[in-house]
Design an enzyme around this catalytic site. Structure first.
Site, short mmCIF file in Angstrom:
data_model
loop_
_atom_site.label_atom_id
_atom_site.label_comp_id
_atom_site.label_asym_id
_atom_site.label_seq_id
_atom_site.Cartn_x
_atom_site.Cartn_y
_atom_site.Cartn_z
CG HIS A 146 -1.76 1.25 1.32
ND1 HIS A 146 -1.34 2.35 2.03
CD2 HIS A 146 -2.94 1.58 0.76
CE1 HIS A 146 -2.25 3.30 1.93
NE2 HIS A 146 -3.23 2.86 1.17
CB CYS A 188 33.58 2.93 -22.51
SG CYS A 188 34.97 1.78 -22.42
#
Length: 772
Positions: free
Chosen positions: A405, A735
């Site tokens: 919830h 990279c």
């Protein structure tokens, strides 16, 4: 019957009569009954609800409490009682049971709509047996339309009391008390990525997941590859599942019971069951999307019957957070660099950061001094807490998973939340100033004090660049959000992070556990063996799933996965590492990269790595994965590595497999034409190339001022590498860290005609902003 409709006779056109939940069940039974299994049942219509109010003389001029009391005291009219009794007996006869056990759930006309979930606002009642119990449960369900939380929610959403009605669904109870149940979303719940099915599962009745009582198991499946016939289980995370909800026939109540430590440690679903549920989710989503002429992600409740062992779909409703978002802009939160260690961790909801004063509330009655901007800390929430949650800067709970919830409401409110921390109410103190960081993926953290943070916004419109833009990524939990960036793929996936953070064990210790006598290692291996079947399956499964999650998030864009490049000092820190790693004075120049793969000291571990990557491509179907080999010193080492890969089912060129070389040693540049005969492309590792060009140990603080990627010698080598790669008609990218740290360096690379830049995720936006 006047006030009763069986599910099989209900369609989605009848939402005003039976509410969204019952209408969806009825339509699915009619049109999908031959593809998914849904327990049958019937609905007391909205007309039946209004008939009860009319006959009892109940009007809408009282308080919520008065309305509840009036409905609970009202007597059903005789004809309505008879219709309910006849329908219940017919349902019992259909299942050949006397006094069939049923679930009684609300289906309000304003509930489970695409723009309003009303999650958990009305009551449900499980294991109801016999007509007297059923009539009482139906009345209580109707009365729950007037709980304070439901009235407040309707007011916030702009519904008047006269506009609403409630139908009640009565459905054959799936006896999952001694089995498994859970929820399923047909998207990734944090980013809204539409290519995934996310499944949460726990033992017993599903109320423990939605209520946040347990931290459930979590599974993710990639929808496109599943439909192609592959088995793309890209996440398989075991929750603690300490308790389960089950029906106590003596007390006639649903109660919590402990789960044995052995069962807690095991996955609650088998892989075939996971894929069966994922297929059901896809079928349901496709059906509702087709009806709505737009993508309609679904929030689905499911349960396994402990008697027949079948999996049942018991509810399905539109997902109401991501489905109604029109994403044109992405907000990224960045916590200022801090040396502090987090004081608490948990599952992050909301990808945001917030600071505030802690308020520990264990019961809603204690919330009197809670004010706007406080941090709500509690064991778990329920629908009564929604008004309080609206005031919170962030929410922290002891228990719960991604579909509890607290998580569902936090997403809907746009409030960051940390759930399933286990210790929040014990570790944190009232009025303590803390920073809650949910920005880094599925794991979030709490830090002492107010730590500054920044936000940046990205307009998600395409922007044409003169170079391909890739991303460096190490954390699979970030992959779905990173995939929203305007990138062409991943230029560097680091296996070291996954092994260090997710596995934590030296791969040679996995292969030869008998050589390790450390008590911590022995206990962990006992646990993982029980959970995964064997130590090798544990290693291969975790590594392959995390790589696949990144490939899945970015699919169909390419993903370059670098083979392991641990240094001996880094490997030594893993469990069992001290048994297998040599002592080296300078690990940066030692036993690392390709030199390990064929060496008897490490080759068995490398074979495990190959098994994992082969599984990503062949079992999960991600042929977009490219392999990159790091730190290759010689041509002979390149040849030996390619041979070893082929022996382990990763042959260059077979089934389109591409293999790249990481250019990070001057020898790679000097002999690039020769290396080009063995590799399909190149990626420059500027960190090691700078280290080896200038003779600077990049781990040495004393030499930090000499480490400079902008040095003329380093740039000369990089320029040569780009020119030579193009002469060999091979693509080349970078990279390394340099273009992420220095935009001017990135622009220089573009001038050199580099094919692609692979940047850290947090450097993508600044680079685009600096691009002319």
């Amino acid at each position: 019957m006047k006030y009763i409709k069986f599910f099989k006779d209900i369609s989605l056109d009848e939402i005003p009569l039976v509410g969204g939940k019952n209408a969806a069940l009825g339509q699915m039974i009619q049109d999908l009954g031959n593809q998914i299994t849904i327990p049958h049942g019937f609905a007391v219509t909205v007309q039946g609800y209004h008939y009860l109010l009319q006959q009892a003389g109940i009007t809408f001029d009282g308080s919520a409490q008065q309305m509840r009391n009036a409905i609970n005291k009202a007597a059903f009219p005789d004809d309505l009682t008879q219709e309910i009794t006849d329908a219940y007996r017919a349902l019992s006869q259909e299942y050949r049971q006397e006094n069939l056990s049923v679930a009684v759930r609300s289906s309000a006309t304003t509930e489970d709509l695409p723009n309003a979930s009303f999650a958990g606002q009305q009551e449900s009642f499980l294991h109801i047996q016999g007509v007297p119990e059923l009539l009482d449960a139906i009345k209580k369900c109707m009365a729950s339309l007037f709980t304070d939380r439901a009235v407040a929610y309707r007011k916030d959403m702009g519904f008047s009391e006269q506009d609403i009605g409630i139908s009640v669904g009565i459905q054959k109870m799936v006896n999952s008390d001694d089995a498994v149940s859970g929820v399923m979303f047909t998207l990734e719940t944090e980013s809204g990525h539409k290519d995934f099915v996310t499944i949460n599962a726990a033992y017993g009745l599903g109320e423990t997941i939605v209520g946040g009582t347990v931290n459930p198991d979590e599974f993710m499946v990639h929808k496109p590859k599943l439909l192609e016939g592959f088995l793309p289980l890209v996440k398989k995370k075991c929750g603690d599942k300490q308790v389960k909800a089950q029906f106590n026939s003596k007390t006639n109540q649903v109660e919590l019971a402990p789960v044995s430590p052995q069962a807690q440690n095991l996955f609650s679903l088998t892989e075939p069951q996971i894929f069966e549920l994922a297929h059901c989710g896809i079928i349901i989503e496709n059906y509702f999307s087709s009806r709505n002429n737009q993508w309609t992600p679904m929030d689905i409740e499911w349960a396994q019957d402990g008697i027949d062992k079948k999996l049942y779909i018991v509810q399905a409703r539109p997902e109401t957070v991501h489905a109604r978002q029109k994403i044109s802009q992405l907000s990224l939160y960045h916590l200022q660099a801090t040396e502090q260690k987090p004081i608490l961790g948990g599952l992050s909801i909301g990808r945001k950061i917030a600071s505030g004063a802690v308020k520990i509330i264990t019961a809603i009655e204690q919330s009197g001094d809670f004010k706007q901007g406080d941090i709500l800390v509690t064991q778990m929430t329920d629908p009564d807490w929604v008004p309080l949650m609206k005031l919170a800067a962030a929410i922290i709970t002891d228990r719960g998973g991604r579909t509890c919830h607290a998580a569902i409401v936090a997403r809907e409110l746009g409030v960051p939340a940390l759930v399933g921390t286990d210790l929040a109410t014990r570790v944190l103190k009232v009025d303590q100033l803390v920073t809650v960081d949910c920005s880094k993926g599925t794991e979030g953290f709490v830090y002492e004090g107010s730590i500054p943070f920044t936000t940046s916004k990205l307009e998600l419109a395409d922007k044409k660049l003169a170079v391909k833009l890739l991303v460096n990524i190490a954390n699979p939990d970030n992959a779905c959000e990173v995939s929203l960036l305007p990138i062409d793929g991943a230029g560097l996936v680091r296996l070291e992070f996954i092994i260090a953070q997710r596995i934590g064990v030296h791969p040679m210790a996995i292969m030869f556990p008998e050589k390790v006598h450390d008590a911590v290692f022995i206990e962990k291996m006992k646990q993982e063996s029980a959970r995964w079947g064997s130590l090798q399956d544990f290693y291969v499964s975790v590594l392959s799933a995390d790589v696949a999650l990144i490939a899945a998030a970015l699919y169909p864009r390419p993903v370059v996965v670098r083979l392991t490049d641990f240094k001996s000092n880094e490997y030594k820190d893993l469990l069992g590492g001290s048994v297998f790693e040599p002592h080296e004075e300078n690990p940066m120049l030692g036993f690392r990269g390709a030199s390990r793969y064929c060496d008897p000291l490490y080759a068995p571990a490398f074979e495990l790595e190959c098994r994992a990557l082969k599984k990503v491509r062949e079992v999960m179907g991600f042929d977009t994965m490219i392999i990159m080999v790091p730190f290759v010193r010689t041509i002979a080492e390149a040849q030996a590595t390619l041979k070893k890969l082929a022996e382990n089912g990763l042959e260059r060129g077979k089934n389109g497999l591409k293999i790249y070389l990481m250019v990070e040693i001057p020898a790679n540049v000097i002999l690039l034409e020769l290396f080009a005969e063995y590799f399909d492309g190149f990626s420059i590792g500027s960190n090691d190339l700078t280290q080896l060009t200038l003779g600077v140990d990049r781990d040495s603080g004393l030499l930090r001022h000499l480490f400079d990627e902008n040095d003329l010698a380093v740039k000369a080598l990089i320029a040569q590498a780009i020119t030579k790669a193009h002469s060999a008609e091979k693509a080349i990218s970078i990279c390394g860290q340099a273009p992420s740290d220095f935009p001017e360096f990135a622009h220089w690379l573009i001038e050199q005609k580099i094919d692609a830049l692979s940047l850290n995720a947090d450097a993508i936006l600044p680079f685009i902003g600096s691009y002319k």
